[in-house]
Design an enzyme around this catalytic site. Structure first.
Site: not given
Length: 375
Positions: A216, A117
């Site tokens: 994020n 990620d």
């Protein structure tokens, strides 16, 4: 706001009633105006297990698809790549770049990530404006945002090149940090004394302004201080709360399954237009995470009576100190990250919840035994 404009375009009014058409997430498809010619390959640094997949992918892209491949310069400095004579002819065809020095935003048709990620987060940070579609292969540790396995990469990459793929538009946060002017000694390459790279910086009326695109979360915490962080949170100019605790997380739906989930927040599908505010270890029994509409503007500042400074980071990078008089403004960016799906946005998300986070894994309850009828 583009977000609001998109919603209004899906509303239809009449004299008696109104209808709201909600788009099916599975209907978002990758469409090329013209065949893609250039691809950025991002490889996780210092991971020997990725060397062979990286070489195989680059050979396939350059020799079988005649594509222009962009690679970060520091990837090619790996001795295992630099000293590989068999890979030399392919390597000579690469276009290279350096982060924070070279702008490649208008030269890339799509991106392929090899890693976990964090590789996808890094790809997002390279594009402060429009982001090309991203195809992420799961070659890291977690892989919540990387739905593709590398075993059949040739057929999967071919489908993407042909435009046969679903998309999920992952919203990002547009962040503006305004700092009061303070004397700092600057060293070479635009790196300041505190280690912050001086890109996207403007100076106006004694203030320093920095802007970031965040996939994020933005994390504001107390840093090395032993005192509680004490920061005020404003929504569209109105003070909504003061965070007293270890800090606060402002996340996108994509980020709701990262740090925010560890701090007790709900997990939100990336197609939901929202911003999540999650306290970190608040010194309050009633401070629950909240979700606000994507179009609002948040501002975070140190409270006037805060005992210490705070620290802020953006997707875990560019960490810097926030002092009295500084501010952090956050809203939904008009530049989402188009993430290419393995199946579709809904199926991929629930599969990641199950495979990576083991969501709602529990041994099944036994049913009651059927008693035999007595004769």
């Amino acid at each position: 706001m583009k977000v609001l404009k998109h919603v209004m375009n899906n509303l239809s009014f009449s004299r008696t009633a109104w209808n709201w058409h909600i788009q099916d997430p599975a209907s978002q498809r990758l469409t090329w105006n013209k065949p893609p010619k250039s691809v950025l390959v991002i490889k996780k640094i210092r991971d020997a297990s990725l060397l062979q997949p990286f070489k195989e992918l680059c050979v396939y892209l350059t020799e079988e698809n005649n594509m222009i491949v962009y690679v970060e310069k520091k990837v090619l400095e790996d001795p295992a790549i630099a000293n590989d004579d068999n890979f030399g002819p392919v390597k000579k065809k690469f276009c290279t770049f350096r982060e924070d020095y070279d702008d490649i935003s208008n030269q890339i048709d799509f991106i392929i990530c090899l890693g976990g990620d964090g590789t996808l987060l890094y790809a997002s940070s390279l594009f402060q404006g429009s982001v090309p579609p991203v195809m992420a292969f799961h070659l890291g540790s977690l892989g919540f945002l990387t739905p593709f396995n590398f075993e059949n990469f040739q057929s999967q990459v071919t489908q993407v090149i042909e435009g046969n793929a679903a998309l999920v538009l992952r919203s990002r946060l547009k962040v503006k940090v305004v700092k009061e002017h303070r004397e700092k000694m600057t060293v070479q390459n635009g790196i300041e004394e505190n280690g912050v790279v001086s890109t996207n910086i403007e100076k106006e009326a004694g203030k320093q302004i920095m802007q970031y695109q965040v996939l994020n979360e933005v994390v504001v915490d107390r840093g090395p201080s032993s005192y509680l962080s004490n920061v005020d949170v404003f929504l569209d100019g109105h003070l909504i709360t003061t965070v007293q605790g270890d800090g606060v997380i402002v996340s996108t739906p994509t980020g709701s399954t990262a740090y925010a989930a560890a701090a007790g927040a709900s997990m939100i599908h990336p197609n939901v237009p929202a911003i999540m505010i999650t306290p970190i270890c608040p010194h309050s029994l009633s401070f629950r995470p909240i979700v606000v509409p994507a179009g609002v503007e948040l501002k975070i500042m140190l409270s006037p009576d805060a005992r210490n400074t705070a620290w802020v980071s953006f997707d875990g990078r560019k960490r810097q100190e926030i002092c009295h008089g500084d501010s952090i403004s956050i809203t939904t960016s008009c530049y989402p990250l188009p993430s290419i799906c393995f199946r579709d946005p809904v199926s991929d998300w629930f599969e990641s919840l199950a495979e990576c986070l083991h969501w709602n894994v529990r041994k099944k309850q036994n049913n009651f035994a059927v008693e035999e009828e007595e004769f």
